[in-house]
Design a protein around this motif. Structure first.
Motif, mmCIF file in Angstrom:
data_model
loop_
_atom_site.group_PDB
_atom_site.id
_atom_site.type_symbol
_atom_site.label_atom_id
_atom_site.label_comp_id
_atom_site.label_asym_id
_atom_site.label_seq_id
_atom_site.Cartn_x
_atom_site.Cartn_y
_atom_site.Cartn_z
ATOM 1 N N VAL A 1 0.856 -1.186 0.000
ATOM 2 C CA VAL A 1 0.000 0.000 0.000
ATOM 3 C C VAL A 1 0.891 1.233 0.000
ATOM 4 C CG1 VAL A 1 -1.876 1.255 1.125
ATOM 5 C CG2 VAL A 1 -1.738 -1.248 1.349
ATOM 6 N N TYR A 2 0.694 2.086 -0.985
ATOM 7 C CA TYR A 2 1.416 3.351 -1.060
ATOM 8 C C TYR A 2 0.525 4.451 -0.493
ATOM 9 C CZ TYR A 2 4.214 0.686 -4.376
ATOM 10 O OH TYR A 2 4.983 -0.287 -4.963
ATOM 11 N N VAL A 3 1.081 5.262 0.393
ATOM 12 C CA VAL A 3 0.340 6.418 0.895
ATOM 13 C C VAL A 3 0.607 7.563 -0.058
ATOM 14 C CG1 VAL A 3 -0.021 8.017 2.792
ATOM 15 C CG2 VAL A 3 0.443 5.596 3.271
ATOM 16 N N GLY A 4 -0.373 7.796 -0.915
ATOM 17 C CA GLY A 4 -0.288 8.886 -1.868
ATOM 18 C C GLY A 4 -0.889 10.144 -1.273
ATOM 19 N N SER A 5 -1.764 10.775 -2.039
ATOM 20 C CA SER A 5 -2.356 12.047 -1.626
ATOM 21 C C SER A 5 -3.444 12.383 -2.621
ATOM 22 C CB SER A 5 -1.274 13.139 -1.640
ATOM 23 O OG SER A 5 -1.830 14.432 -1.549
ATOM 24 N N VAL A 6 -4.321 13.293 -2.228
ATOM 25 C CA VAL A 6 -5.189 13.882 -3.257
ATOM 26 C C VAL A 6 -4.321 14.426 -4.390
ATOM 27 C CG1 VAL A 6 -6.753 15.803 -3.736
ATOM 28 C CG2 VAL A 6 -7.155 14.346 -1.766
ATOM 29 N N HIS A 7 -3.081 14.795 -4.048
ATOM 30 C CA HIS A 7 -2.164 15.283 -5.077
ATOM 31 C C HIS A 7 -1.645 14.161 -5.973
ATOM 32 C CE1 HIS A 7 -1.977 18.879 -2.359
ATOM 33 N NE2 HIS A 7 -2.187 19.425 -3.526
ATOM 34 N N SER A 8 -2.083 12.933 -5.739
ATOM 35 C CA SER A 8 -1.883 11.861 -6.720
ATOM 36 C C SER A 8 -2.880 12.003 -7.866
ATOM 37 C CB SER A 8 -2.090 10.491 -6.069
ATOM 38 O OG SER A 8 -1.140 10.248 -5.064
ATOM 39 N N LYS A 9 -3.928 12.813 -7.642
ATOM 40 C CA LYS A 9 -5.013 12.988 -8.612
ATOM 41 C C LYS A 9 -5.152 14.426 -9.084
ATOM 42 C CE LYS A 9 -6.955 8.856 -7.595
ATOM 43 N NZ LYS A 9 -7.349 7.810 -8.557
ATOM 44 N N TYR B 1 6.166 17.419 -5.224
ATOM 45 C CA TYR B 1 5.281 16.556 -4.437
ATOM 46 C C TYR B 1 4.160 15.996 -5.303
ATOM 47 C CZ TYR B 1 2.354 15.242 -0.400
ATOM 48 O OH TYR B 1 1.603 14.562 0.513
ATOM 49 N N VAL B 2 3.529 16.852 -6.091
ATOM 50 C CA VAL B 2 2.454 16.419 -6.981
ATOM 51 C C VAL B 2 2.974 15.403 -7.990
ATOM 52 C CG1 VAL B 2 0.873 17.177 -8.806
ATOM 53 C CG2 VAL B 2 1.062 18.501 -6.682
ATOM 54 N N THR B 3 4.136 15.668 -8.555
ATOM 55 C CA THR B 3 4.733 14.751 -9.523
ATOM 56 C C THR B 3 5.013 13.394 -8.893
ATOM 57 O OG1 THR B 3 5.736 16.594 -10.721
ATOM 58 C CG2 THR B 3 6.684 14.420 -11.093
ATOM 59 N N ALA B 4 5.600 13.401 -7.709
ATOM 60 C CA ALA B 4 5.927 12.148 -7.025
ATOM 61 C C ALA B 4 4.672 11.366 -6.663
ATOM 62 C CB ALA B 4 6.748 12.440 -5.774
ATOM 63 N N LYS B 5 3.666 12.052 -6.152
ATOM 64 C CA LYS B 5 2.449 11.357 -5.734
ATOM 65 C C LYS B 5 1.684 10.802 -6.932
ATOM 66 C CE LYS B 5 2.708 11.886 -1.223
ATOM 67 N NZ LYS B 5 2.973 10.731 -0.335
ATOM 68 N N HIS B 6 1.700 11.499 -8.055
ATOM 69 C CA HIS B 6 1.130 10.928 -9.274
ATOM 70 C C HIS B 6 1.877 9.654 -9.660
ATOM 71 C CE1 HIS B 6 -1.351 14.474 -9.930
ATOM 72 N NE2 HIS B 6 -1.778 13.984 -11.073
ATOM 73 N N GLY B 7 3.191 9.676 -9.490
ATOM 74 C CA GLY B 7 3.999 8.526 -9.870
ATOM 75 C C GLY B 7 3.666 7.266 -9.092
ATOM 76 N N LEU B 8 3.220 7.399 -7.864
ATOM 77 C CA LEU B 8 2.878 6.236 -7.058
ATOM 78 C C LEU B 8 1.734 5.436 -7.678
ATOM 79 C CD1 LEU B 8 3.067 7.664 -3.425
ATOM 80 C CD2 LEU B 8 4.734 6.193 -4.573
ATOM 81 N N PRO C 1 -4.880 10.459 0.841
ATOM 82 C CA PRO C 1 -5.521 11.326 1.830
ATOM 83 C C PRO C 1 -5.592 12.777 1.364
ATOM 84 C CG PRO C 1 -3.675 10.084 2.771
ATOM 85 C CD PRO C 1 -3.568 9.996 1.288
ATOM 86 N N GLY C 2 -6.567 13.477 1.939
ATOM 87 C CA GLY C 2 -6.565 14.925 1.862
ATOM 88 C C GLY C 2 -5.609 15.464 2.916
ATOM 89 N N PHE C 3 -5.822 16.697 3.332
ATOM 90 C CA PHE C 3 -4.940 17.280 4.348
ATOM 91 C C PHE C 3 -5.209 16.652 5.711
ATOM 92 C CE2 PHE C 3 -4.535 20.731 1.222
ATOM 93 C CZ PHE C 3 -3.161 20.897 1.236
ATOM 94 N N VAL C 4 -4.175 16.065 6.276
ATOM 95 C CA VAL C 4 -4.223 15.492 7.616
ATOM 96 C C VAL C 4 -3.349 16.379 8.498
ATOM 97 C CG1 VAL C 4 -3.775 13.455 9.020
ATOM 98 C CG2 VAL C 4 -4.458 13.194 6.610
ATOM 99 N N ARG C 5 -3.844 16.759 9.654
ATOM 100 C CA ARG C 5 -3.120 17.742 10.469
ATOM 101 C C ARG C 5 -1.965 17.083 11.222
ATOM 102 N NH1 ARG C 5 -5.869 23.345 12.010
ATOM 103 N NH2 ARG C 5 -3.923 24.484 12.241
ATOM 104 N N THR C 6 -0.981 16.647 10.477
ATOM 105 C CA THR C 6 0.250 16.074 11.012
ATOM 106 C C THR C 6 1.308 17.179 11.097
ATOM 107 O OG1 THR C 6 1.033 15.545 8.798
ATOM 108 C CG2 THR C 6 -0.275 13.857 9.932
ATOM 109 N N PRO C 7 2.467 16.904 11.708
ATOM 110 C CA PRO C 7 3.537 17.907 11.707
ATOM 111 C C PRO C 7 3.935 18.356 10.302
ATOM 112 C CG PRO C 7 4.008 16.239 13.345
ATOM 113 C CD PRO C 7 2.781 15.762 12.604
ATOM 114 N N LEU C 8 3.852 17.452 9.316
ATOM 115 C CA LEU C 8 4.186 17.813 7.940
ATOM 116 C C LEU C 8 3.252 18.903 7.413
ATOM 117 C CD1 LEU C 8 6.062 16.976 5.517
ATOM 118 C CD2 LEU C 8 4.177 15.506 4.772
ATOM 119 N N VAL C 9 1.968 18.782 7.706
ATOM 120 C CA VAL C 9 0.994 19.780 7.265
ATOM 121 C C VAL C 9 1.090 21.046 8.110
ATOM 122 C CG1 VAL C 9 -1.482 20.283 7.115
ATOM 123 C CG2 VAL C 9 -0.583 18.144 6.196
#
Length: 266
Positions: free
Chosen positions: A144-152, A161-168, A191-199
């Motif tokens: 399982v790859y953790v992508g992002s809405v930015h995969s789409k 980031y968008v390029t990498a997440k699309h690549g997954l 995922p959409g925005f998750v309120r982690t330290p990264l966000v």
């Protein structure tokens, strides 16, 4: 982390999660352990990985810590070999490790570009490649790859980031085709925005780049297209990751599921 329960969806499975010392990865590891898996905590810093493993064990779960820079081929191979030597196999790989650098494309340094792709995309490739011989030999594997809405979708300031997440998504589709005969499935959770330290780190960065307040970044940038104005939670992400990881066949393979409070709809 909740106390370990009688749920045993992953009883005796070995589930390796990268970037698991904090954020989404940590919660994924906790959830796997809560359902019977040995959660392998792979992280850049061994002490942080061990601390997470210790927390899980203290709650009655099973966990094991390894140091892993997912962008370093030799270190990835060594860590996977260590896990297999200790447990005999790896059943589940969750490629979660990631970073974010927020800058306009015109100002995006090539070094920053390569750093994001090395961790987000090269890391997914290297960990997958290292796990596959063991999964193929066992005739079982769930990736399982953790992508992002930015995969789409795309957003300003996030070219790499968008390029990498699309690549997954492309990587998962290829693995789905190649792995099927070995009972290995591959999917992406977006995922959409998750309120982690990264966000949390991105909020002031985007406020500075876009010339707006941090509150406006949250309201008019991050959450403006959600149906309820809410951040995605780590448990909402975990629900979908564990769904794919527990699949009984390769029927669910080569797919991507968006968990974003309606930010992106397929």
């Amino acid at each position: 982390m909740e106390q370990i329960t009688d749920m045993a969806r992953f009883e005796n499975r070995i589930a390796l999660v990268t970037g698991a010392a904090s954020g989404i990865g940590k919660r994924l590891a906790e959830r796997f352990a809560a359902e019977g898996a040995v959660a392998v905590i792979a992280d850049l810093k061994l002490d942080a990985a061990q601390a997470t493993a210790d927390e899980i064990v203290a709650k009655g779960g099973k966990a094991y810590a390894v140091v892993m820079d997912v962008s370093e081929e030799e270190q990835v191979g060594k860590a996977i070999d260590e896990v297999v030597a200790h447990f005999g196999r790896i059943d589940v790989l969750v490629s979660n490790a990631g970073i974010q650098i927020v800058k306009p494309l015109v100002d995006f340094g090539f070094g920053d570009w390569k750093k994001i792709l090395a961790i987000q995309l090269d890391g997914a490739f290297l960990t997958t490649r290292a796990c596959l011989p063991h999964m193929y030999k066992a005739g079982y594997g769930r990736v399982v790859y953790v992508g992002s809405v930015h995969s789409k979708e795309a957003s300003k300031l996030k070219a790499a980031y968008v390029t990498a997440k699309h690549g997954l998504i492309g990587l998962a589709k290829v693995l789905a085709k190649e792995g099927a005969e070995h009972n290995v499935a591959a999917n992406v959770v977006c995922p959409g925005f998750v309120r982690t330290p990264l966000v949390e780190k991105q909020i002031p960065e985007q406020a500075s780049e876009l010339g707006m307040s941090e509150q406006d970044v949250v309201r008019t940038v991050m959450l403006k297209d959600t149906i309820d104005g809410q951040f995605t939670t780590v448990d909402e992400v975990a629900d979908m990751v564990l769904f794919y990881a527990s699949a009984s066949s390769v029927a669910h393979s080569g797919q991507s599921a968006v968990v974003s409070h309606g930010w992106f709809m397929q």
